[in-house]
Design a protein around this motif. Structure first.
Motif, mmCIF file in Angstrom:
data_model
loop_
_atom_site.group_PDB
_atom_site.id
_atom_site.type_symbol
_atom_site.label_atom_id
_atom_site.label_comp_id
_atom_site.label_asym_id
_atom_site.label_seq_id
_atom_site.Cartn_x
_atom_site.Cartn_y
_atom_site.Cartn_z
ATOM 1 N N GLY A 117 -55.484 -67.694 0.661
ATOM 2 C CA GLY A 117 -56.429 -68.510 0.950
ATOM 3 C C GLY A 117 -57.248 -67.682 1.819
ATOM 4 O O GLY A 117 -58.856 -67.519 1.994
ATOM 5 N N THR A 118 -56.412 -67.594 2.348
ATOM 6 C CA THR A 118 -57.078 -67.113 4.131
ATOM 7 C C THR A 118 -57.962 -65.273 3.929
ATOM 8 O O THR A 118 -58.229 -64.949 4.412
ATOM 9 C CB THR A 118 -56.257 -67.203 4.873
ATOM 10 N N TYR A 119 -56.993 -64.703 2.678
ATOM 11 C CA TYR A 119 -56.998 -63.472 2.694
ATOM 12 C C TYR A 119 -59.084 -62.753 1.765
ATOM 13 O O TYR A 119 -59.499 -62.187 2.714
ATOM 14 C CB TYR A 119 -56.282 -62.610 1.849
ATOM 15 N N LEU A 120 -58.962 -64.235 1.164
ATOM 16 C CA LEU A 120 -59.793 -63.553 0.453
ATOM 17 C C LEU A 120 -61.408 -64.183 1.261
ATOM 18 O O LEU A 120 -61.847 -63.662 0.995
ATOM 19 C CB LEU A 120 -59.603 -64.649 -1.283
ATOM 20 N N SER A 121 -61.349 -64.910 1.805
ATOM 21 C CA SER A 121 -61.860 -65.870 3.355
ATOM 22 C C SER A 121 -62.268 -64.734 3.989
ATOM 23 O O SER A 121 -63.510 -64.892 4.972
ATOM 24 C CB SER A 121 -62.222 -66.813 3.199
ATOM 25 N N SER A 122 -61.707 -63.852 4.240
ATOM 26 C CA SER A 122 -61.194 -63.529 5.395
ATOM 27 C C SER A 122 -62.732 -61.883 5.790
ATOM 28 O O SER A 122 -62.945 -60.957 4.552
ATOM 29 C CB SER A 122 -60.070 -62.552 6.269
#
Length: 285
Positions: A130-135
């Protein structure tokens, strides 16, 4: 900044832990499924309920971090590739956490250590993805992804792996449905399942095509979602490798021992088990 630091630290340990714990599984049997303990221990839990709870951890954490994490952004700010990849992640876990277990007529009990350790894994993985895809890193890589052949090749491979996973799980579910209809499960007072030799599709070549298809699924996802990891020194790799590739890395290293042990179990318990089948990779392993 604290959340970003936690993200980087979690990513490092998610890279380091699978090579440690994966090989250890060659030495003992994970206490669930066909290897569920034979004693009626208070530490045994319902197999279906435990599966649902531990698998729901990943999508819940994923969505929470996507919208409340260090790089959180509203849905309207996400690019089309980001929305597609978010949807694919949720579709996988909708099937894995709810549809598949609710279709399962019965499942062997599991030692409590299995859902607890799986919940920890899914908590970390859901947060990382989740963190990566919104980064910003994902936004930069996915800019123009709709015109990139590798993106669509990855999406296609994900879809083939996802469909193959469902198809081969259905073969196993059919064995359970038939055994339940014949009352074979009731013969075992400890609630273990009746097992038989699966046939059809990739079962012709390997004992665990559902594992192989899941690896194919997440390889396709990583190919579409993140840059391919470069060959670098270990410390640099831990700093640069992105969560979609980390997920694939962890899945292969943590599942390959279970496939091998299960493959041995089939040969031990079924003398007529096809000798030409490999464990999890057709013609190779």
């Amino acid at each position: 900044m604290q959340l970003e630091s936690l993200y980087d630290e979690t990513r490092k340990w998610f890279f380091l832990m699978p090579p440690i714990f994966g090989p250890l599984q060659f030495l003992f049997d994970a206490p669930f499924g066909r290897f569920s303990p034979s004693n009626d221990s208070i530490f045994l839990v319902d197999g279906i309920k435990a599966w649902i709870v531990m698998e729901l951890v990943s999508p819940i954490t994923f969505i929470t971090v996507l919208y409340r994490g260090p790089y959180a952004a509203p849905l309207s700010a996400m690019s089309t590739p980001q929305v597609i990849l978010t949807s694919l992640f949720m579709i996988h876990y909708l099937n894995r956490a709810l549809i598949s277990p609710l279709q399962t007529p019965s499942r062997s009990k599991s030692h409590i250590v299995v859902p607890l350790s799986a919940s920890m894994f899914n908590l970390a993985n859901g947060a990382l993805m989740g963190t990566y895809l919104s980064s910003p890193a994902a936004s930069a890589f996915l800019a123009g992804a709709l015109s990139r052949p590798s993106f669509w090749a990855g999406i296609t491979l994900w879809a083939c792996g996802f469909a193959g996973n469902i198809l081969h799980d259905e073969v196993l579910l059919d064995i359970r449905r038939k055994s339940k209809a014949k009352g074979k499960r009731s013969e075992n007072k400890l609630g273990k399942e009746h097992y038989a030799i699966p046939h059809g599709y990739l079962y012709r070549y390997i004992s665990y095509p559902n594992y192989f298809c899941e690896w194919s699924e997440w390889f396709g996802y990583a190919l579409a979602a993140a840059p391919f990891p470069a060959l670098m020194p270990l410390t640099e790799t831990m700093r640069t490798i992105q969560p979609p590739w980390l997920f694939l890395w962890a899945e292969v290293l943590l599942m390959i021992a279970r496939a091998y042990k299960g493959h041995q179990w089939y040969h031990k318990n079924f003398p007529e088990y096809p000798k030409e089948r490999k464990a999890v990779v057709p013609f190779i392993f």
